[in-house]
Write an enzyme that holds these catalytic residues in place. Structure first.
Site: not given
Length: 823
Positions: A675, A679
């Site tokens: 994750d 980003k």
């Protein structure tokens, strides 16, 4: 003297006859009246159908019987109301026998001569006017019916004649006895000196009334309909269209010619020439003032209204041989005139390379054949290369006499249309600058009309949302929209949630979904759906600037963003899968958004509610460049490593974060580091690095295959095996005046996410308990960096970031007071 005309919708049934008679009675006390009647609604169309069937040798009984049924229902209804209908019933029987005989003659002949066509089509007005005359007499008015020989034709055209207004004046005066209150005339046709019927063109009853008013020098000509008057747009298309108090004759002609079915454009000519005002009013709401049509209307509006003319075809002639050749346009118009085809608009390119004209769609094939025959020689020698036809187009016209005094109207008009994702194929403006007309595809006409109406007649920004995914973030977003609705309206912003979908069901609302009961409505009224059903909502509801909000984590849905943008939707994404797909798709989404004039917004992809993306864009636009970046980009890992700093065992820290709702249902999704890698990839791409996800170096928090195959519920117990290692690592960092943080870093084009030992005096050391922080060293921000810090996880924070993006999709109408520049 007043002339009143009652249209087919005003005499659609017995209630309409009674309402119309009440209007006549209301004015008869103070004025002498000439009353003109259209046929009962639907009758003329049925007679056209009957003629067509008879001419083809077919059975015309069904449309004929339907005509008689409609008229018989009126007679029966008036009889039930106490009127003596014996004479009307006799009229109806004669009417039926005459139609039967004429139509049988057409069937035997195999064609319908113009004289027979005129007599058949005029019969509907004859019936309705004689019935109205008897009803007015029953109500106690001194009324008389007269043949329309008082409106003598000015030419020999049997189907589209003009009235000799000068010759009509003495005939009408003679028909108006001194003690007569009401003279009733049939509309749509006149009688020549031989007693033959000549029609006044389709919708000719308006022209009948206008000609009578001009001949008599009437005080006013009233057109009574089932609408209140001219509107700023068709209220069936634009819900908040409003009735206009006044329009000029020039404006009314433009609105009527290009689709506003309020009054026939042909009828306005004699009224304008005689300077007689016209009123358009509602038969069923007679107390409403309606719209006054005047020689000069008050210029209290720059733009008066919008009209939409549908089912149009555009025909383009092009070729290098057209340049400099005299008479091409004249030959075009002569060729179509010989076929009795009306040209709706015509434009020529400044290079003289092409001419484009518009006709009705049903006339397009005949028009193309006529032009091909006319320009056979030029086509043979390739002087004209092509005569192409684009069917099912529409003409949108912006009308207002005040436009000539202001600059930038056309630009605003085209901007509004493009905001609806609509392409303009043709644009035309007359020398009077009273109207600007554009040609668009039929399916684009309604969204474009709504967008234009918002641009010129609304002070409210409109946002229409289709929410995909109503889990934690989606549900929080809906609640925030509900709470803020009053404040938004106070800021002249209207946000309507038009559709909500979960993985199983789609709920669509014609107006707006009730956010108090959306869960229940989704289950009770929602239906199974495909992606095509979501895309169809825009056309189904006619939304000019809709926004799809993706609050899912579905990679398949993210892969459809380019399709959504191309279909005319803005896209607001909490889902970061699209921006971390291939670099080719990353570019495709942005290119598509630019071509479609749509917005693709994704602020929450990196920092939830933190303004990360917007800040990066602002820096880059100002000429700044990123030198290095470091950040804590995961709220869940921020919480876990903060608890680890407090002395909790690693497994306990993960368990606590799970209990507080900071992690994914399976914490391994957070602990994998992917994750954070996604980003970081988005940040890298936003600052110009062309990288793929595989280019990010990822050190996961736990080994990649740790506890593989075990359910998420068993993970905390399994993590105890790592407690000692993390305790040792945290202890070593503490002894060096450092803390452990999971950091994403960009340095010299290299991207890496990993567990780092961060000095306590560095900005990232203080980031814990679910906070995010981004530290940007740029050309301008050094040696002291730019730091963004705040909570980066949680449904409320993420929903707030999505909400902010949604508000940025609003397309605001023009404030004429501040932005329009007067000549």
């Amino acid at each position: 003297m007043l002339v009143q005309k009652f249209g087919g919708t005003s005499v659609a049934d017995v209630a309409g006859f009674e309402a119309s008679a009440a209007v006549v009675q209301r004015f008869a006390g103070e004025h002498r009246l000439v009353v003109v009647l259209s046929a009962v609604r639907g009758v003329t169309d049925l007679l056209v159908e009957a003629i067509a069937r008879a001419a083809d040798g077919g059975d015309f009984a069904q449309p004929l019987e339907h005509v008689i049924q409609l008229e018989q229902a009126v007679v029966d209804g008036l009889g039930e109301g106490g009127m003596d209908t014996a004479a009307a019933a006799e009229d109806l029987q004669e009417h039926r026998a005459r139609l039967q005989a004429r139509l049988e003659g057409v069937r035997l002949l195999g064609s319908c001569p113009d004289a027979s066509r005129a007599e058949i089509l005029a019969s509907g007005e004859r019936f309705s006017s004689r019935t109205m005359w008897r009803l007015l007499a029953h109500r106690g008015l001194r009324a008389a019916w007269h043949e329309p020989d008082v409106l003598p034709p000015a030419n020999d055209d049997l189907l589209d004649s003009l009235v000799d207004i000068e010759a009509a004046a003495p005939r009408l005066e003679a028909a108006l006895d001194a003690d007569l209150q009401v003279l009733v005339l049939p509309g749509f046709y006149c009688l020549n000196d031989s007693g033959g019927v000549q029609l006044l063109g389709r919708n000719g009853s308006d022209y009948s009334a206008a000609a009578a008013a001009a001949a008599l020098g009437a005080e006013c000509c009233q057109i009574w309909k089932d609408v209140d008057g001219f509107f700023t747009a068709d209220p069936r298309i634009v819900r908040n269209a409003r009735c206009l108090e006044e329009v000029s004759y020039e404006e009314a002609m433009e609105l009527s010619y290009f689709g506003a079915k309020v009054i026939s454009a042909k009828a306005l000519a004699p009224l304008a020439a005689a300077g007689i005002p016209c009123e358009v009013r509602n038969t069923y709401q007679p107390d409403r003032p309606g719209t006054r049509v005047l020689p000069e209307a008050r210029q209290d509006h720059i733009v008066r209204g919008l009209s939409l003319l549908d089912h149009v075809a555009s025909i383009t002639l092009q070729g290098s041989g057209m340049r400099g050749r005299v008479g091409i346009a004249r030959r075009v118009m002569d060729a179509l005139a010989r076929e009795s085809i009306s040209i709706l608009l015509i434009v020529q390119s400044s290079s003289e390379y092409s001419i484009t004209l518009c006709v009705r769609t049903h006339e397009a094939s005949r028009a193309q054949r006529a032009l091909e025959q006319e320009f056979h020689f030029e086509r043979l020698h390739e002087l004209i290369s092509d005569i192409s036809v684009q069917r099912e187009r529409a003409v949108i016209s912006l009308v207002g006499a005040g436009m000539k005094h202001y600059r930038g109207i056309a630009a605003r008009f085209l901007t509004a249309i493009s905001s609806a994702g609509v392409n303009v194929e043709v644009i035309a403006q007359g020398s009077t600058e009273c109207a600007i007309a554009v040609v668009v595809r039929h399916e684009d006409a309604r969204p474009a009309t709504r967008a234009c109406h918002t641009a010129f007649f609304s002070h409210t920004a409109h946002i229409d949302v289709l929410l995909l995914g109503c889990g934690n973030v989606g549900a929080a977003l809906l609640e925030q929209i509900r709470r803020q609705s009053a404040d938004l309206q106070g800021s002249h912003m209207q946000l309507n949630v038009r559709a909500i979908a979960n993985s199983r069901r789609l709920l669509v609302a014609g107006d707006a979904i009730d956010l108090e009961s959306w869960r229940e409505d989704l289950e009770a009224k929602g239906t199974a759906y495909r992606l095509e059903d979501v895309i169809a909502v825009r056309e189904q509801l006619g939304l000019p600037n809709p926004t799809i909000v993706d609050c899912t984590t579905d990679a398949g849905l993210a892969g459809q963003y380019a399709r959504f943008l191309a279909a005319g939707f803005n896209v607001v994404a909490a889902n970061k899968k699209a921006n971390t797909a291939s670099m080719a798709y990353y570019r495709e989404m942005r290119d598509t958004a630019g071509r479609a004039f749509r917005k693709f917004l994704y602020e929450t992809n990196v920092g939830a509610g933190l303004p990360v993306i917007d800040t990066l864009h602002a820096l880059i636009r100002s000429g700044d460049r990123l030198a290095t970046f470091e950040g804590v980009l995961s709220g869940s890992l921020s919480m876990i490593f903060g608890l680890l700093e407090d002395g909790l065992a690693f497994s306990e820290a993960v368990t606590r974060a799970m209990e507080l709702g900071f992690t994914e249902p399976d914490p391994r999704d957070d602990l994998s580091g992917m994750d954070v890698a996604r980003k970081l990839l988005i940040i890298a791409r936003e600052v110009g690095l062309e990288l793929e996800l595989d280019d990010i170096e990822v050190e996961p928090v736990i080994p990649p295959d740790f506890a593989a195959g075990q359910p998420a519920a068993d993970l905390p117990a399994a993590l105890r095996a790592l407690d000692e290692a993390f305790a040792d690592r945290a202890g070593a960092a503490d002894r060096e005046g450092r803390v452990l943080r999971y950091v994403g870093r960009i340095d010299d084009g290299r991207c890496r996410v990993s567990v780092e030992s961060v000095p306590r005096d560095r900005p990232l050391a203080a980031i814990r308990d679910g906070e995010n922080a981004l530290v940007l060293h740029t050309r301008y921000y050094q040696p002291i960096p730019l730091v963004l810090r705040g909570y980066g996880a949680g449904a409320e924070v993420t929903a707030a970031g999505v909400f902010a993006d949604v508000l940025r999709t609003a397309w605001r109408p023009l404030d004429w007071a501040s932005e329009a520049e007067q000549d």
